[in-house]
Design an enzyme around this catalytic site. Structure first.
Site, PDB file in Angstrom:
ATOM      1  N   ASP A   1      27.498  -5.787  -5.979  1.00  0.00           N
ATOM      2  CA  ASP A   1      27.469  -5.658  -7.438  1.00  0.00           C
ATOM      3  C   ASP A   1      28.579  -6.460  -8.117  1.00  0.00           C
ATOM      4  O   ASP A   1      29.363  -5.915  -8.908  1.00  0.00           O
ATOM      5  CB  ASP A   1      27.588  -4.182  -7.857  1.00  0.00           C
ATOM      6  CG  ASP A   1      26.576  -3.303  -7.182  1.00  0.00           C
ATOM      7  OD1 ASP A   1      25.438  -3.774  -6.962  1.00  0.00           O
ATOM      8  OD2 ASP A   1      26.916  -2.150  -6.863  1.00  0.00           O
TER       9      ASP A   1
ATOM     10  N   GLU B   1      17.543  -2.616 -12.676  1.00  0.00           N
ATOM     11  CA  GLU B   1      18.943  -2.220 -12.626  1.00  0.00           C
ATOM     12  C   GLU B   1      19.787  -3.478 -12.559  1.00  0.00           C
ATOM     13  O   GLU B   1      19.245  -4.593 -12.522  1.00  0.00           O
ATOM     14  CB  GLU B   1      19.222  -1.286 -11.455  1.00  0.00           C
ATOM     15  CG  GLU B   1      18.870  -1.846 -10.097  1.00  0.00           C
ATOM     16  CD  GLU B   1      19.079  -0.809  -9.002  1.00  0.00           C
ATOM     17  OE1 GLU B   1      19.203   0.376  -9.322  1.00  0.00           O
ATOM     18  OE2 GLU B   1      19.108  -1.190  -7.824  1.00  0.00           O
TER      19      GLU B   1
END
Lengths: 232, 480
Positions: free
Chosen positions: B33, B186
């Protein structure tokens, strides 16, 4: 086709034969365009480059005979030899005078202003009744710079191959069978010194429509126009 | 992120070791991420889940970097004025914390702990999910455009939402209510370009190594609040999304997009691959070219090693050694006069051995000419990762195919081919794909001056300032 190798000459010859047997379609031979269609005599007052920076004022030497049936042999090695400064008919680096004779009086210099952005060497020769094909043209001019200019590029186009010298140093080479387009080959970065800069060029052609164009560009690629061009 | 399990990335990063430079980046590249890659004090930073961070001075070689405070997951960073705002999420993600989460903001004037300006100041929570509603307030992403600061957040658990923040303080604008802008996404990111707002996000499943199906999708809208639709007109609120990047080669599970606008017509994207199959299948940072086609972002591709014609976008002419043209033996007259029933046979092309003996032994200048499928017009592109790189691509050597003659910058900023590659900086080149798919070729020695290989004439290349608006500095690599 204009610069093509032997087979095209054969085909062109065949077409010429057809014309010979069909006189009803033949056109009267056109008159040769006069020199005044392309040039006017250079004046004594200095000239500026044109709006795009092209230099139009030149001393042109009547063509030197160099028979070549094709331009395909204009490799770098060939052109360097054919246009070497040692082959110049006169003292390389000097500025000839308008009307000056060269090559033992066989050729003559002409101080001219091109009416076009390019310099029509073919029409220059044709109008003077000189050989148009299989020739070498020499061109000289003087570029008077108001200041020392660095990182300048000489931008040249020529039909066909050519070599260009600034103040005696080779600046640009155009090899192989070339057509004339603006900004074809650019020199390395060079310096125009303040005052007189002597510019030499030599263009070689076999069966082509000889001409050239030349301008100077600044470091940003913009044409340099604040120059005084003279042929004295 | 966080669909299947929450990986112990902190431990992974702690154990990160030097990896060989493979297809992507060098050094320590293990992260999950990654936040948008941002420059601070001449270094480039990205932060990941659980505080892991990476730092690089050139975008190619990365190292374990400073750990941001706050823990949590999937941060993002944006610079506004002299502040770097950092958004991150605490809670949520569907595991132990359920779906109750807070998106928090903090700021610092430097991301580099060595700087006297390095000091984080927490602003507070700007978005939340209560664990019951159909939203999970994690994976925040900033967009600062036209003086307004927007933040998207959310996961598959419900919708992606958008809120507006005060760029002066980082706080949520008073009275601002979240807007639903997508589902089935997401790790979102927001971009603005040429009158369009783009919402990028990741589809598929994360956190499952080489079995992760993560892939990056996009929709666009004239209004930052939507509706965002994909190339087929399918609203992102109904599951639409045009593909931007997916698995390729040994890299599986493309996710967590970030845009890096390097200027000069070069845009790159940061992302992570869930699994680098050459690095134990671990999650790694990647930086790849970002292209724009018909108004849509598209993943580009670093140039594959191989042999190419290098074609100028200005004139269409090919980069070549400026050597004597060697004719292919051919009876042109017989060819023109051949009859329709005459037998035909292949004519051999010109090979290197046919001409190499005519070439000068020392350095040779290069020029541009009509492509003729000739040996002096074919260049072999070879990565030289040991020499380093720049933003996702190693330096390359560019040699005349079948020879050691290497393209090199001259001290006078011209271009030549030296007799043999020595590894000198003058013989190393960056090859960066531009947003239109063509390439910029930059000498390592003059990258700092923004010089690149530029066709200043139809037949003349040089090293000159790169103009992203001009074809003069654009090149295409064409397979012979």
């Amino acid at each position: 086709m204009k610069n093509g190798p032997t087979p095209w000459i054969v085909i062109a010859a065949s077409m010429a034969s057809l014309a010979a047997v069909a006189p009803a379609f033949a056109r009267p031979a056109p008159g040769v365009p006069p020199l005044a269609d392309f040039f006017e005599p250079a004046t004594t007052a200095a000239a500026a480059p044109d709006a795009d920076g092209f230099i139009r004022r030149w001393l042109l030497l009547e063509p030197v005979s160099k028979p070549n049936p094709t331009n395909t042999l204009f490799t770098g090695s060939y052109v360097r030899a054919a246009l070497a400064p040692e082959t110049f008919p006169g003292r390389f680096g000097a500025v000839p005078r308008d009307g000056q004779a060269a090559a033992d009086g066989a050729l003559r210099w002409h101080a001219l202003d091109s009416k076009l952005w390019d310099v029509k060497l073919f029409n220059f020769a044709q109008a003077l009744g000189k050989p148009k094909y299989g020739v070498i043209f020499w061109a000289v001019t003087v570029v008077d710079s108001p200041r020392e200019m660095h990182d300048v590029r000489m931008a040249v186009g020529s039909n066909s191959a050519s070599v260009w010298w600034l103040n005696g140093r080779e600046a640009a080479t155009l090899f192989d069978d070339r057509r004339m387009v603006m900004d074809d080959v650019l020199s390395d970065r060079l310096t125009l010194k303040k005052g007189r800069n002597i510019l030499y060029g030599a263009v070689i052609n076999g069966p082509g429509l000889s001409d050239f164009c030349l301008r100077f560009l600044d470091a940003d690629g913009e044409p340099i126009r604040d120059l005084a061009i003279a042929v004295q | 992120m966080t669909r299947l399990f929450r990986p112990t990335l902190g431990l992974s990063l702690a154990l990160a070791c030097q990896s060989p430079a493979t297809a992507q980046l060098a050094g320590d590249v293990f992260i999950h991420d990654p936040s948008t890659v941002v420059e601070s004090g001449g270094k480039w930073f990205t932060f990941g889940t659980r505080g892991g961070g990476l730092v690089s001075e050139d975008g190619w070689t990365w190292a374990n970097g400073p750990v941001r405070p706050g823990g949590g997951v999937a941060p993002d960073v944006v610079k506004i004025g002299d502040r770097y705002y950092v958004a991150w999420a605490v809670g949520g993600g569907g595991m132990s914390g359920g779906h109750a989460s807070d998106v928090k903001i903090m700021w610092t004037k430097s991301l580099d702990p060595a700087s006297p300006d390095f000091e984080y100041h927490e602003v507070g929570t700007v978005a939340s999910s209560d664990g019951v509603e159909n939203n999970d307030a994690i994976d925040p992403a900033f967009l600062y455009h036209d003086g307004r600061l927007w933040l998207s957040y959310g996961t598959y658990f419900g919708s992606i939402r958008l809120v507006e923040l005060d760029p002066e303080s980082g706080r949520r604008l008073e009275g601002n209510e979240p807007v639903d802008i997508a589902i089935d996404m997401e790790a979102t990111a927001l971009l603005y370009r040429d009158g369009w707002y783009y919402l990028l996000g990741t589809h598929g499943t994360c956190c499952d190594g080489p079995n992760s199906t993560y892939n990056i999708r996009v929709g666009r809208s004239r209004d930052v609040r939507g509706p965002y639709v994909d190339n087929m007109g399918i609203p992102l609120l109904k599951g639409g999304g045009k593909l931007v990047a997916a698995a390729q080669g040994r890299m599986i599970g493309a996710g967590h997009f970030g845009r890096i606008d390097l200027g000069g017509g070069i845009e790159k994207m940061s992302l992570h691959y869930e699994a680098d199959m050459d690095r134990s299948g671990r999650s790694v940072l990647a930086i790849e070219p970002l292209l724009w086609r018909d108004g849509w972002p598209v993943a580009g591709r670093n140039l594959d090693p191989g042999t190419y014609e290098i074609q100028s976008a200005r004139s269409g002419n090919a980069l070549q050694l400026k050597v004597d043209f060697v004719r292919i033996p051919f009876d042109a007259r017989a060819s023109f006069m051949a009859g329709p029933d005459d037998p035909v046979k292949p004519v051999p092309g010109q090979s290197l051995s046919d001409v190499a003996g005519t070439w000068p032994k020392d350095a040779v200048r290069v020029d541009l000419s009509a492509y003729m499928v000739r040996p002096n017009q074919h260049w072999t592109i070879t990565p030289v990762p040991e020499a380093g790189g720049w933003f996702g691509a190693p330096y390359y050597k560019i040699t005349v195919a079948g020879t050691e003659r290497a393209l090199a910058a001259t001290p006078a900023d011209e271009v030549q081919a030296v007799p043999a590659f020595t590894g000198a900086d003058a013989e190393l080149w960056r090859i960066d794909q531009l947003t239109d798919g063509s390439y910029r070729i930059t000498p390592k020695t003059r990258a700092g001056a923004d010089l690149a290989l530029v066709a200043i004439g139809a037949s003349t290349p040089t090293l000159a300032r790169f103009d992203p608006q001009s074809d003069a500095g654009r090149w295409r690599f064409v397979r012979p």
